[in-house]
Motif scaffolding. Structure first.
Motif, PDB file in Angstrom:
ATOM      1  N   ASP A  11     -15.106 -68.311  91.415  1.00  0.00           N
ATOM      2  CA  ASP A  11     -15.163 -68.003  89.992  1.00  0.00           C
ATOM      3  C   ASP A  11     -13.827 -68.213  89.290  1.00  0.00           C
ATOM      4  O   ASP A  11     -13.733 -68.009  88.079  1.00  0.00           O
ATOM      5  N   ILE A  68      -8.631 -65.352  79.982  1.00  0.00           N
ATOM      6  CA  ILE A  68      -9.123 -64.114  79.369  1.00  0.00           C
ATOM      7  C   ILE A  68      -8.437 -63.820  78.047  1.00  0.00           C
ATOM      8  O   ILE A  68      -8.615 -62.743  77.488  1.00  0.00           O
ATOM      9  N   ASN A 118      -6.351 -60.071  76.928  1.00  0.00           N
ATOM     10  CA  ASN A 118      -7.108 -58.878  77.279  1.00  0.00           C
ATOM     11  C   ASN A 118      -6.254 -57.914  78.102  1.00  0.00           C
ATOM     12  O   ASN A 118      -5.277 -58.317  78.733  1.00  0.00           O
ATOM     13  N   ASN A 130      -7.553 -60.259  88.020  1.00  0.00           N
ATOM     14  CA  ASN A 130      -8.463 -60.777  87.009  1.00  0.00           C
ATOM     15  C   ASN A 130      -9.567 -59.750  86.764  1.00  0.00           C
ATOM     16  O   ASN A 130     -10.368 -59.475  87.655  1.00  0.00           O
ATOM     17  N   GLN A 190     -12.276 -59.908  85.306  1.00  0.00           N
ATOM     18  CA  GLN A 190     -13.626 -60.460  85.387  1.00  0.00           C
ATOM     19  C   GLN A 190     -14.112 -60.586  86.830  1.00  0.00           C
ATOM     20  O   GLN A 190     -15.293 -60.816  87.059  1.00  0.00           O
TER      21      GLN A 190
END
Length: 245
Positions: A145, A204, A207, A232, A234
Motif C-alpha cells: 500500500d 497524506i 495530516n 503512515n 493510513q
C-alpha cells in the motif's frame, strides 16, 4: 518429541526459540481449549531442562500471551496473540508490519554528512547528539500500500564514513557506524503535523502523524544515536499491552 535446537539460530537462546514456537502454535490453534501442556510435558516435547521451559513461559507471561489459572493450568490469551502492531515487544520495525500480515521491503539510504546544523530537519529536537557535523541515515519500510514507516537516524560524525551496508538489524548498524555497543533506548511519542518530506512520502498532505522519538545509549550510558520514526496513519495503527497479573 521436538528437538528445539533445530529452531534456534545464533541470535536466539533456547528459551526464546521455545517462546517463539509456542506462540506460533498458539496462532495456529494447536492447543486444545487454549491450554498449554504441563511443564513436564513441555520438557519432554522440546528435550530441554525445566529451567529453560520456565524461562520461556516467563517471557510469554511478561508479554501477556499466557496466564495461569489457579487449579486449572496455563492458558493462551488469544486477545494478546491476535493483537497486531505491538510496539511494546522487543522487535524491529519491519516486524510490527509483519505482525499485521504485510510483506515488507526495506530501503536504506546511504549515510549523509550534515556539516551545517541549520540544514537539519525541522523535527530534529532536544538532541543528545551535540557533535558537528552529524551523520544522517534514512530508512523506509514499504508494503504493497506504500511507504508505511520512515526512520531518520542520526549519529555523531567520525573521521571516515563506516562500512555498514550489510548490517542485518539496527543494533548492528549502530555498532558498525559508531564502534559502540547499544545498551538501551529511551522513547517518546510526539504528535505533530507531518513534515513536508514525510507527508509527500506518505501521500497524506499535512495530516497529523505520530513521531516516535528514540534516544539510544551505550553500555556506558552515553548517547550514541537518535532516531525519528514516522508511521503512515493510513497503514499503521500501533498497539501495546499492559500486564496486570
Amino acid at each position: 518429541m521436538s528437538d528445539v535446537r533445530q529452531l534456534i539460530n545464533k541470535q536466539q537462546p533456547l528459551s526464546a526459540a521455545i517462546r517463539s514456537d509456542i506462540l506460533q502454535k498458539a496462532k495456529e490453534n494447536s492447543y486444545d481449549d487454549g491450554k498449554l501442556p504441563s511443564e513436564d510435558e513441555l520438557c519432554v516435547y522440546y528435550n530441554v531442562s525445566r529451567a529453560t521451559i520456565r524461562e520461556a513461559l516467563a517471557i510469554l507471561h511478561r508479554e501477556g500471551f499466557i496466564s495461569k489459572r489457579h487449579g486449572k493450568g496455563t492458558f493462551i490469551n488469544y486477545s494478546a496473540v491476535h493483537a497486531v502492531m505491538r510496539f511494546d515487544l522487543e522487535i524491529i520495525l519491519p516486524q510490527i508490519l509483519e505482525q499485521a500480515g504485510y510483506t515488507v521491503s526495506t530501503k536504506r539510504a546511504p549515510l549523509q554528512v550534515i556539516t551545517d546544523r541549520n540544514n537539519l530537519r525541522s523535527f530534529y529536537i532536544n538532541s543528545t547528539i551535540n557533535s558537528q557535523p552529524v551523520l544522517e541515515q534514512l530508512t523506509k519500510h514499504i508494503v504493497k500500500d506504500g511507504i508505511a514507516i520512515i526512520t531518520y537516524n542520526y549519529f555523531s560524525y567520525y573521521d571516515n564514513l563506516p562500512v555498514w551496508d550489510n548490517c542485518l538489524n539496527f543494533k548492528d548498524m549502530v555498532n558498525a557506524v559508531t564502534g559502540k555497543t547499544l545498551s538501551h533506548t529511551i522513547q517518546a511519542f510526539i504528535p505533530m503535523l507531518a513534515p513536508a518530506e514525510v507527508a509527500e512520502a506518505f501521500r497524506i498532505e499535512a495530516n497529523p502523524v505520530i513521531m516516535w522519538h528514540q534516544k539510544h545509549y551505550t553500555v556506558d550510558d552515553e548517547p550514541v544515536c537518535e532516531s525519528y520514526v514516522f508511521f503512515n496513519p493510513q497503514i499503521v495503527l500501533l498497539h501495546s499491552l499492559t500486564r496486570w497479573l
